[in-house]
Design a protein around this motif. Structure first.
Motif, mmCIF file in Angstrom:
data_model
loop_
_atom_site.group_PDB
_atom_site.id
_atom_site.type_symbol
_atom_site.label_atom_id
_atom_site.label_comp_id
_atom_site.label_asym_id
_atom_site.label_seq_id
_atom_site.Cartn_x
_atom_site.Cartn_y
_atom_site.Cartn_z
ATOM 1 N N ASN A 240 1.152 -1.265 -0.270
ATOM 2 C CA ASN A 240 -0.069 -0.287 0.194
ATOM 3 C C ASN A 240 0.844 1.432 0.328
ATOM 4 N N LEU A 241 0.724 2.332 -0.413
ATOM 5 C CA LEU A 241 0.777 3.756 -0.729
ATOM 6 C C LEU A 241 0.146 5.201 0.294
ATOM 7 N N PHE A 242 0.494 5.161 0.804
ATOM 8 C CA PHE A 242 0.069 6.110 1.549
ATOM 9 C C PHE A 242 0.850 7.403 2.094
ATOM 10 N N ARG A 243 0.181 8.408 2.638
ATOM 11 C CA ARG A 243 1.133 9.486 2.646
ATOM 12 C C ARG A 243 1.441 10.012 4.086
ATOM 13 N N VAL A 244 2.504 10.424 5.086
ATOM 14 C CA VAL A 244 2.281 10.346 6.281
ATOM 15 C C VAL A 244 2.806 12.095 6.637
ATOM 16 N N ASN A 245 2.366 13.051 6.830
ATOM 17 C CA ASN A 245 3.329 13.900 6.864
ATOM 18 C C ASN A 245 3.383 14.511 5.409
ATOM 19 N N GLY A 246 2.837 14.366 4.969
ATOM 20 C CA GLY A 246 4.170 15.192 3.457
ATOM 21 C C GLY A 246 4.357 13.973 2.831
ATOM 22 N N ARG A 247 5.097 13.019 3.110
ATOM 23 C CA ARG A 247 6.153 11.889 3.078
ATOM 24 C C ARG A 247 5.439 10.655 2.502
ATOM 25 N N LEU A 248 5.568 10.278 1.242
ATOM 26 C CA LEU A 248 5.281 8.718 0.428
ATOM 27 C C LEU A 248 5.545 8.197 1.298
ATOM 28 N N MET A 249 4.797 6.641 2.106
ATOM 29 C CA MET A 249 5.666 5.455 2.680
ATOM 30 C C MET A 249 4.945 4.765 1.833
ATOM 31 N N VAL A 250 5.224 3.931 1.622
ATOM 32 C CA VAL A 250 5.165 2.240 1.451
ATOM 33 C C VAL A 250 4.890 1.516 2.429
ATOM 34 N N GLY A 251 3.833 0.939 2.145
ATOM 35 C CA GLY A 251 4.110 -0.891 3.413
ATOM 36 C C GLY A 251 3.373 -2.008 2.817
ATOM 37 N N VAL A 252 3.562 -3.054 3.741
ATOM 38 C CA VAL A 252 3.310 -4.293 3.237
ATOM 39 C C VAL A 252 2.984 -5.298 4.070
ATOM 40 N N GLY A 253 2.039 -6.553 4.489
ATOM 41 C CA GLY A 253 1.991 -7.347 4.935
ATOM 42 C C GLY A 253 2.809 -8.965 4.952
ATOM 43 N N GLN A 254 3.491 -9.160 5.518
ATOM 44 C CA GLN A 254 4.352 -10.229 5.589
ATOM 45 C C GLN A 254 3.562 -11.628 6.751
ATOM 46 N N LYS A 255 4.655 -12.802 5.736
ATOM 47 C CA LYS A 255 3.587 -14.038 6.635
ATOM 48 C C LYS A 255 3.895 -14.013 8.080
ATOM 49 N N SER A 256 4.855 -13.788 8.282
ATOM 50 C CA SER A 256 5.342 -13.243 9.960
ATOM 51 C C SER A 256 4.557 -12.833 10.598
ATOM 52 N N GLY A 257 3.872 -12.267 10.439
ATOM 53 C CA GLY A 257 2.974 -11.147 11.315
ATOM 54 C C GLY A 257 3.273 -9.554 11.816
ATOM 55 N N VAL A 258 4.351 -9.816 10.294
ATOM 56 C CA VAL A 258 4.709 -7.621 11.017
ATOM 57 C C VAL A 258 4.184 -7.387 9.179
ATOM 58 N N TYR A 259 3.680 -6.251 9.699
ATOM 59 C CA TYR A 259 3.824 -4.882 9.156
ATOM 60 C C TYR A 259 4.477 -3.705 8.759
ATOM 61 N N HIS A 260 5.288 -4.261 7.863
ATOM 62 C CA HIS A 260 6.465 -2.613 7.563
ATOM 63 C C HIS A 260 5.915 -1.897 7.044
ATOM 64 N N VAL A 261 6.768 -1.083 7.090
ATOM 65 C CA VAL A 261 6.783 0.980 6.365
ATOM 66 C C VAL A 261 8.103 0.950 6.051
ATOM 67 N N PHE A 262 7.841 1.896 5.241
ATOM 68 C CA PHE A 262 9.519 2.001 4.448
ATOM 69 C C PHE A 262 9.310 3.608 3.822
ATOM 70 N N ASP A 263 9.669 4.090 3.905
ATOM 71 C CA ASP A 263 9.752 5.615 3.466
ATOM 72 C C ASP A 263 10.197 5.406 1.331
ATOM 73 N N ALA A 264 9.236 5.429 0.455
ATOM 74 C CA ALA A 264 8.809 5.316 -1.169
ATOM 75 C C ALA A 264 10.231 5.645 -2.313
ATOM 76 N N LYS A 265 10.651 7.208 -1.011
ATOM 77 C CA LYS A 265 11.319 7.401 -1.786
ATOM 78 C C LYS A 265 12.733 6.695 -1.824
ATOM 79 N N THR A 266 13.245 6.390 -0.333
ATOM 80 C CA THR A 266 14.595 5.898 0.109
ATOM 81 C C THR A 266 14.547 4.270 0.284
ATOM 82 N N GLY A 267 13.582 4.074 0.684
ATOM 83 C CA GLY A 267 13.441 2.773 1.306
ATOM 84 C C GLY A 267 14.055 2.696 3.017
ATOM 85 N N GLN A 268 14.297 3.430 3.220
ATOM 86 C CA GLN A 268 14.251 3.503 4.647
ATOM 87 C C GLN A 268 13.231 3.281 5.405
#
Length: 523
Positions: A324-352
Motif C-alpha cells: 500500500n502507498l500512503f502519505r504521513v505528514n507529506g512523506r510518501l510511505m509504502v507498507g506491506v504485510g508479511q506471513k510472519s505477522g509483521v506489517y512493515h513500513v518504508f520511505d517510498a523514495k529511499t526504502g528507509q
C-alpha cells in the motif's frame, strides 16, 4: 476555460480516477477496475457513497453465479467497470456478467489458448477497452472488454510450473505482472529441485510483447545432489505472488517477493522498488535473514531435503501481501504485510525503515498465522487482517507509527452458527481474504464462511452473511459457498459488494463454488 480547469481537476483526483489507465470519462464512477482498486494499492473505494455505516446492515443477496464441481479454489477477484463484472471461474473460463443482475454477457474458454486443465488464479485489470489477466499455466491474456474476443495471449515463461497469482496493473501503455510457480509443490524425492526464479514483467498492453523483465534470483546452478541422487539446483524461488502498487508521480512500482525454494540467495522475502519505464531497481529491502521452504518441509525427518527445518529458518515467511502507498505528514510511505505477522513500513523514495508492527505470532513452516494477501488504507487508517492467528483478527493501525487504534478478533461464535456449524473439523476463525474498505466501512471474509462489514471508526461488526450454503445460480447451476477466498477479497462498487466463496479449507458439498453479489434493498 472554466471547463478545462474543471476537467483537469477531475483527472488529477487519484481516488476517483486511479486505475482507469488512459480512459477518459464524463464523470467519476465508483468502479473497481483492478485488484488493488487503484494504482496506489489502497483497496479503498473513495467514490462509493451508496453503502454507508448506517445502511450496510441491510445488504442482501442480489445474485449468485455458480461453477461446476471442481477441486480448484475460486481465486479470481472480480473487476467491476461500466456495469460489468469480470472474473475467472474454477472451470477454466473467464466471465463477464451484468454487475447488477449477474446475467452473463460473454465467456472465454482458456483451453482455446492454454492446455487444459487451466484456470484463472488472479484478478483482472480493465483498461483501454481490454480485460487483462493471467492463468496457472503462465499465460497472460488481453480480451476485448465488450465482446470477450481474444486480442492477444502470450506466455513469456521458460519454466513448466510457472503461474500468475499476481494480478496485473495497467499504466502508461504497459501491463505489469509478477510470476510465481507451483514448483514448491514437488515433494517427491526424485524431483531435481529447484530451477524456477521469480520475475516481474512489463508487457506492451497492445501486443503482449515483453518490454522488460526483472529477475529476483540469479540463474540456479547445479550444486551436487539430493539424498535420492537427483541433481540439486540453487538458489531458486523468489516468486511474486501478489500485485504491485504504483506511485504515478515518480513512476515507481513496488512489489513483494517470496521465499527461496532451494539454497539461499537472491531477492527472497523482499520489497522492491523499480522504475516503471526501465525496470531499474531503485531500492530493495529484504525483511528476512533466511527463508528456504517447499512442501517437502512438511514431511518428518526431511533434513536432507529441507535444510533449515531444524534450525528454524524454513518458515515460508514471504511477502504474499500486496503493498500500500500512503502519505504521513507529506512523506510518501509504502507498507506491506508479511506471513510472519509483521506489517512493515518504508520511505517510498529511499526504502528507509519507518516502523514495523508485529500483529500475530507464527513459528511453523507454511506460515499461515500472519498477514496473507492484502491490506487497505482509507486515507486515515491502515486495515490489516491476520490469518490462522487463533483467532484471526482485523486491526486498524495509525499509519504514522503503527499504533493499534482498534482490533476486532474473528467473532468467537463464527463456527457455531450457519453452515460452518455442521463442519467443526473444517471451520477455523481465520482471515485468508484481503481487506477492503469504503467510506466508514471495512470488509473482511473468514474461513468460517462469513463475509463481514465492520465500522472503520470502532471495529464493530455492522453486518455479516453466512455463505456456507447452497445457492441457485443465475446461470442455471447450483453452487455452494464456503471459506472466503485468499488471492483476493471483497469488492465494493456502485452500491454493490462482490465476493467469491468456496476457498480452502473445503466444506463438504456436491456442488461447485460461487460468485456472490450483495446490494441494498430496492437498489
Amino acid at each position: 476555460m472554466i471547463g478545462l480547469v474543471l476537467a483537469a481537476l477531475l483527472l488529477t483526483d487519484s481516488t476517483a480516477w486511479a486505475g482507469f489507465g488512459d480512459r477518459a470519462r464524463a464523470a467519476p464512477r465508483a468502479d473497481w477496475p483492478t485488484w488493488q482498486g487503484n494504482e496506489s494499492g489502497s483497496r479503498y473505494n473513495a467514490a462509493e457513497h451508496l453503502i454507508t455505516p448506517a445502511n450496510v446492515g441491510g445488504l442482501e443477496l442480489k445474485w449468485a453465479f455458480a461453477y461446476p464441481k471442481s477441486d480448484k479454489e475460486p481465486r479470481s477477484q472480480p473487476a467491476v467497470v461500466d456495469g460489468t463484472a469480470f472474473f475467472g471461474g474454477t472451470d477454466g473460463k473467464f466471465y463477464a456478467t451484468d454487475a447488477r443482475t449477474g446475467d452473463m454477457k460473454w465467456s472465454f474458454d482458456l483451453a482455446s489458448v492454454a492446455p487444459a486443465p487451466v484456470f484463472v488464479q488472479d484478478g483482472a485489470a480493465v483498461a483501454n477497452g481490454k480485460v487483462y489477466f493471467g492463468d496457472d499455466k503462465g499465460y497472460v491474456y488481453a480480451l476485448d472488454e465488450r465482446t470477450g474476443k481474444l486480442v492477444w495471449a502470450k506466455r513469456h515463461e521458460d519454466h513448466p510450473d510457472a503461474r500468475h497469482t499476481s494480478s496485473p496493473l495497467y499504466y502508461d501503455g504497459k501491463i505489469y505482472i509478477g510470476s510465481s510457480a507451483g514448483e514448491t509443490d514437488h515433494s517427491e524425492p526424485t524431483y531435481p529441485c529447484c530451477t524456477f526464479r521469480g520475475h516481474f514483467d512489463a508487457l506492451d498492453a497492445d501486443t503482449g510483447n515483453l518490454v522488460w523483465r526483472y529477475y529476483t534470483m540469479p540463474e540456479p546452478q547445479a550444486v551436487g545432489t539430493w539424498p535420492s541422487g537427483v541433481t540439486k539446483f540453487e538458489p531458486s524461488g523468489g516468486g511474486i505472488w501478489s500485485s504491485p502498487a504504483l506511485d504515478r508521480q515518480t513512476g515507481t512500482l513496488f512489489f513483494g517477493t517470496g521465499q527461496n525454494y532451494s539454497g539461499r540467495g537472491g531477492d527472497f522475502d523482499s520489497l522492491i522498488a523499480v522504475d516503471a519505464r526501465t525496470g531499474k531497481v531503485l531500492w530493495k529491502q529484504q525483511v528476512t535473514g533466511a527463508d528456504t521452504w517447499r512442501v517437502a518441509c512438511r514431511k518428518p525427518d526431511n533434513e536432507g531435503y529441507c535444510p533449515g527445518q531444524k534450525d528454524g529458518t524454513a518458515l515460508d515467511y514471504d511477502l504474499s501481501s500486496a503493498p500500500n502507498l500512503f502519505r504521513v505528514n507529506g512523506r510518501l510511505m509504502v507498507g506491506v504485510g508479511q506471513k510472519s505477522g509483521v506489517y512493515h513500513v518504508f520511505d517510498a523514495k529511499t526504502g528507509q525503515v519507518s516502523w514495523r508492527r508485529q500483529l500475530s505470532e507464527t513459528s511453523h513452516a507454511a506460515s499461515t498465522g500472519g498477514i496473507q494477501w492484502g491490506t487497505s488504507y482509507d486515507g486515515q487508517r491502515l486495515y490489516v487482517a491476520t490469518y490462522y492467528a487463533e483467532p484471526g483478527t482485523l486491526f486498524a493501525l495509525n499509519p504514522a507509527n503503527g499504533d493499534i487504534v482498534w482490533e476486532t478478533p474473528n467473532p468467537d461464535n463464527g463456527c457455531a452458527w450457519g453452515g460452518a456449524a455442521a463442519s467443526p473439523d473444517v471451520c477455523t476463525l481465520a482471515h485468508a481474504a484481503a481487506v477492503t474498505s469504503s467510506p466508514g466501512v471495512v470488509y473482511e471474509g473468514s474461513v468460517d464462511g462469513k463475509l463481514r462489514a465492520y465500522s472503520s471508526r470502532t471495529g464493530a461488526v455492522l453486518w455479516e452473511y453466512d455463505t456456507v450454503r447452497d445457492f441457485n445460480g443465475v446461470n442455471g447451476l447450483t453452487g455452494h459457498g464456503g471459506a472466503l477466498p485468499g488471492s483476493g477479497g471483497a469488492v465494493v462498487a456502485n452500491g454493490m459488494v462482490y465476493t467469491q466463496s468456496g476457498f480452502y479449507p473445503f466444506y463438504p458439498t456436491e456442488h461447485g463454488a460461487v460468485m456472490l453479489a450483495f446490494g441494498l434493498p430496492g437498489h
